[in-house]
Design a protein around this motif. Structure first.
Motif, mmCIF file in Angstrom:
data_model
loop_
_atom_site.group_PDB
_atom_site.id
_atom_site.type_symbol
_atom_site.label_atom_id
_atom_site.label_comp_id
_atom_site.label_asym_id
_atom_site.label_seq_id
_atom_site.Cartn_x
_atom_site.Cartn_y
_atom_site.Cartn_z
ATOM 1 N N ALA A 37 0.834 -1.207 0.000
ATOM 2 C CA ALA A 37 0.000 0.000 0.000
ATOM 3 C C ALA A 37 0.868 1.257 0.000
ATOM 4 O O ALA A 37 1.866 1.328 0.718
ATOM 5 N N PRO A 38 0.482 2.250 -0.806
ATOM 6 C CA PRO A 38 1.239 3.504 -0.800
ATOM 7 C C PRO A 38 1.076 4.233 0.535
ATOM 8 O O PRO A 38 -0.027 4.287 1.079
ATOM 9 N N VAL A 39 2.170 4.760 1.061
ATOM 10 C CA VAL A 39 2.107 5.627 2.234
ATOM 11 C C VAL A 39 1.936 7.069 1.779
ATOM 12 O O VAL A 39 1.072 7.793 2.252
ATOM 13 N N ILE A 40 2.749 7.487 0.813
ATOM 14 C CA ILE A 40 2.627 8.826 0.241
ATOM 15 C C ILE A 40 2.891 8.725 -1.255
ATOM 16 O O ILE A 40 3.739 7.947 -1.693
ATOM 17 N N ALA A 41 2.137 9.483 -2.047
ATOM 18 C CA ALA A 41 2.261 9.428 -3.507
ATOM 19 C C ALA A 41 2.244 10.846 -4.067
ATOM 20 O O ALA A 41 1.323 11.613 -3.797
ATOM 21 N N LEU A 42 3.272 11.163 -4.843
ATOM 22 C CA LEU A 42 3.372 12.456 -5.516
ATOM 23 C C LEU A 42 3.187 12.231 -7.010
ATOM 24 O O LEU A 42 3.789 11.308 -7.581
ATOM 25 N N GLU A 43 2.390 13.065 -7.629
ATOM 26 C CA GLU A 43 2.157 12.945 -9.065
ATOM 27 C C GLU A 43 2.241 14.329 -9.709
ATOM 28 O O GLU A 43 1.493 15.237 -9.363
ATOM 29 N N GLY A 44 3.189 14.465 -10.630
ATOM 30 C CA GLY A 44 3.337 15.715 -11.374
ATOM 31 C C GLY A 44 3.639 16.925 -10.512
ATOM 32 O O GLY A 44 3.253 18.051 -10.851
ATOM 33 N N VAL A 45 4.353 16.728 -9.412
ATOM 34 C CA VAL A 45 4.576 17.823 -8.462
ATOM 35 C C VAL A 45 5.582 18.834 -9.011
ATOM 36 O O VAL A 45 6.651 18.470 -9.515
ATOM 37 N N GLY A 46 5.218 20.101 -8.918
ATOM 38 C CA GLY A 46 6.097 21.192 -9.320
ATOM 39 C C GLY A 46 6.083 22.285 -8.273
ATOM 40 O O GLY A 46 5.104 22.465 -7.543
ATOM 41 N N LYS A 47 7.195 23.011 -8.181
ATOM 42 C CA LYS A 47 7.304 24.136 -7.255
ATOM 43 C C LYS A 47 8.075 25.252 -7.945
ATOM 44 O O LYS A 47 9.124 25.005 -8.538
ATOM 45 N N MET A 48 7.541 26.467 -7.854
ATOM 46 C CA MET A 48 8.131 27.618 -8.529
ATOM 47 C C MET A 48 8.672 28.609 -7.501
ATOM 48 O O MET A 48 8.282 28.609 -6.342
ATOM 49 N N PHE A 49 9.610 29.448 -7.959
ATOM 50 C CA PHE A 49 9.947 30.636 -7.183
ATOM 51 C C PHE A 49 10.022 31.809 -8.147
ATOM 52 O O PHE A 49 10.225 31.635 -9.344
ATOM 53 N N ARG A 50 9.839 32.994 -7.622
ATOM 54 C CA ARG A 50 9.834 34.197 -8.454
ATOM 55 C C ARG A 50 11.193 34.865 -8.383
ATOM 56 O O ARG A 50 11.703 35.153 -7.294
ATOM 57 N N THR A 51 11.805 35.116 -9.531
ATOM 58 C CA THR A 51 13.104 35.770 -9.575
ATOM 59 C C THR A 51 12.947 37.265 -9.342
ATOM 60 O O THR A 51 11.838 37.806 -9.316
ATOM 61 N N ALA A 52 14.085 37.954 -9.200
ATOM 62 C CA ALA A 52 14.063 39.385 -8.890
ATOM 63 C C ALA A 52 13.399 40.205 -9.991
ATOM 64 O O ALA A 52 12.844 41.274 -9.723
ATOM 65 N N ASP A 53 13.438 39.707 -11.228
ATOM 66 C CA ASP A 53 12.819 40.462 -12.324
ATOM 67 C C ASP A 53 11.358 40.066 -12.545
ATOM 68 O O ASP A 53 10.743 40.443 -13.538
ATOM 69 N N GLY A 54 10.785 39.294 -11.607
ATOM 70 C CA GLY A 54 9.368 38.959 -11.662
ATOM 71 C C GLY A 54 9.035 37.707 -12.446
ATOM 72 O O GLY A 54 7.865 37.327 -12.528
ATOM 73 N N ALA A 55 10.045 37.041 -13.009
ATOM 74 C CA ALA A 55 9.787 35.817 -13.770
ATOM 75 C C ALA A 55 9.673 34.624 -12.824
ATOM 76 O O ALA A 55 10.262 34.607 -11.744
ATOM 77 N N ASP A 56 8.895 33.612 -13.230
ATOM 78 C CA ASP A 56 8.778 32.379 -12.457
ATOM 79 C C ASP A 56 9.810 31.366 -12.937
ATOM 80 O O ASP A 56 10.024 31.204 -14.142
ATOM 81 N N ARG A 57 10.441 30.693 -11.982
ATOM 82 C CA ARG A 57 11.419 29.666 -12.330
ATOM 83 C C ARG A 57 11.113 28.415 -11.517
ATOM 84 O O ARG A 57 10.799 28.495 -10.326
ATOM 85 N N ALA A 58 11.208 27.259 -12.167
ATOM 86 C CA ALA A 58 10.843 26.005 -11.511
ATOM 87 C C ALA A 58 11.990 25.486 -10.656
ATOM 88 O O ALA A 58 13.127 25.400 -11.111
ATOM 89 N N VAL A 59 11.678 25.146 -9.401
ATOM 90 C CA VAL A 59 12.608 24.424 -8.541
ATOM 91 C C VAL A 59 12.414 22.924 -8.737
ATOM 92 O O VAL A 59 13.373 22.156 -8.822
ATOM 93 N N LEU A 60 11.157 22.502 -8.818
ATOM 94 C CA LEU A 60 10.783 21.116 -9.087
ATOM 95 C C LEU A 60 9.806 21.092 -10.252
ATOM 96 O O LEU A 60 9.001 22.017 -10.401
ATOM 97 N N GLU A 61 9.860 20.036 -11.046
ATOM 98 C CA GLU A 61 8.956 19.958 -12.194
ATOM 99 C C GLU A 61 8.637 18.502 -12.499
ATOM 100 O O GLU A 61 9.534 17.664 -12.670
ATOM 101 N N GLY A 62 7.347 18.187 -12.517
ATOM 102 C CA GLY A 62 6.891 16.860 -12.944
ATOM 103 C C GLY A 62 7.411 15.713 -12.106
ATOM 104 O O GLY A 62 7.749 14.645 -12.635
#
Length: 441
Positions: free
Chosen positions: A10-35
């Motif tokens: 049985a799965p204890v924890i399952a991640l699917e397609g998880v992504g995390k972004m941060f915003r750079t100083a110029d306002g653009a989004d950049r991925a820390v985690l992807e898929g």
């Protein structure tokens, strides 16, 4: 002999397609985690490896419910994870103890947060303290304990809640080698005995051998952004012999994966110099680089070495060796392929060059291969007074990196540039300057 198959558990924890972004100083989004797709099942220990920038700590905090994912889903025990869950506990590298509380009080904290009554808290905390080998130290303060004992308190604080999932964030890396190995073996003993009632463990580590010795499966993340690039099963029963030929072969395989490009074929260079400014320089000490290069040329290697063997001979952890080797490859002094490192023709010249002249060669390679160093030098040459403030360079880097990452990359570039006499730096004024403008000592 293979271990039992956990794929149907049985799965204890399952991640699917998880992504995390941060915003750079110029306002653009950049991925820390992807898929990121990752499932931890009952009855397995999973180790997670990855270079700086792979998002290991961010992913761990998402799994702990401390931060949310921007994309994808996280399910714990079949339900969406929303904030911290009672069935998940975490052990930190830094011990994270309250210095004014006793061992007993520190261990009771998690139970208190769950609303467990005082007498029951006391009983369970005493049992956890005894289980982790600290019986008799209940009334001690953290400052009275060794590093290994403080980490035992951190582990007891996690175990006392009887979590389904235990997350360990480089929990042994702040300890000396012998203490770390002892505590690791004791944790495996608790796991196999079932006394701790844990269903699954995730270990984030920088130590390849530790991962092979502990885990049933090793997950390797790529960097910028972090993705699962490989999963390696560890098909050996415990306890494992680190000198066993099959164990050593698996260590070699993981080294190969950790030092190879994420995709087959040659690395694609950055499209423009501006894009290359965001390259995350390996945090490598120049003295360690030179020591590794010198050792590589001497007996028993004579120019080529198996990375695990080199690590053992150099007395370096993977956390020190791999960045040093990556930096040597970046500067054209060495080549890494399939878990082996070999000196290039230029690396052999560097080895034979007297130390004072090495700086000239180092500086030349730095300008040729590190876009940030070349950019700083160009800015200095074009400035009116041959000086540039470090804050201006930091602002440029923050278009690509988090502020703390930008500071680390700039510190590395400054250290390398000063050694190669490409530019100087004043800690007092925070100014970078051309070498001939550096005040003499």
């Amino acid at each position: 002999m293979a271990l039992h198959d956990n794929t149907q558990a049985a799965p204890v924890i399952a991640l699917e397609g998880v992504g995390k972004m941060f915003r750079t100083a110029d306002g653009a989004d950049r991925a820390v985690l992807e898929g990121v797709d990752l499932t931890l099942r009952e009855g397995e220990i999973v180790a997670m490896l990855g270079k700086s920038g792979s998002g290991k700590s961010t992913l761990l905090r998402i799994m702990a419910g401390l931060v949310g994912a921007d994309r994808g889903t996280v399910q714990f025990r079949g339900r969406p994870l929303q904030g911290a869950a009672e069935g998940i506990a975490m052990v930190f590298q830094s011990f994270a103890l309250f210095p004014w509380l006793t061992v007993q009080q520190n261990v009771e904290l998690g139970l208190e947060a769950q609303g467990v009554a005082g007498p029951e808290r006391t009983r369970r905390a005493e049992a956890a303290i005894d289980m982790i080998g600290l019986s008799g130290f209940n009334s001690a303060l953290p400052r009275e304990l060794s590093g290994g004992m403080r980490q035992r308190v951190g582990i007891a604080r996690a175990l006392v809640t009887e979590p389904d999932l235990l997350l360990m964030d480089e929990a042994f890396s702040a300890l000396d080698v012998l203490t770390g190995e002892t505590l690791r073996d004791e944790m495996l003993g608790l796991w196999q005995s079932g006394r701790a009632n844990i269903r699954s463990i995730l270990i984030v580590s920088h130590n390849i051998e530790e991962a092979v010795m502990m885990a049933d499966r090793i997950v390797i993340l790529s960097s910028d952004p972090g993705r699962v690039r490989a999963e390696v099963p560890v098909p050996f029963p415990r306890p494992r012999n680190r000198d066993d030929a099959q164990v050593r072969a698996l260590v070699d395989e993981v080294y190969t994966l950790m030092t190879s490009p994420a995709t087959p074929g040659p690395r694609v260079p950055a499209a423009t110099a501006a894009q290359a400014l965001g390259y995350r320089l390996p945090d490598a000490d120049i003295g360690q680089m030179e020591a590794v290069l010198d050792l590589l040329h001497e007996s028993p290697f004579f120019g080529r070495a198996d990375l695990p063997h080199l690590a053992a001979e150099a007395g370096l952890t993977d956390d020190d060796l791999l960045p040093a080797c990556e930096a040597m490859q970046l500067l054209g002094l060495a080549h890494i392929e399939r878990g082996d490192i070999s000196a290039t023709a230029l690396g052999r010249v560097y080895y034979q060059t007297p130390p004072p002249e090495r700086k000239v060669l180092f500086g030349k390679q730095l300008l040729a291969h590190v876009a940030l160093a070349a950019h700083i030098r160009r800015e200095l040459e074009e400035s009116e007074h041959g000086e540039v403030g470090e804050e201006a360079v930091l602002r440029e880097l923050e278009a690509y990196l988090k502020p703390e990452e930008a500071e680390t990359v700039l510190r590395i570039a400054i250290d390398w540039g000063r050694f190669g006499e490409v530019y100087g730096y004043s800690l007092h004024s925070g100014m970078l300057m051309l070498p001939d403008l550096v005040p003499s000592a």
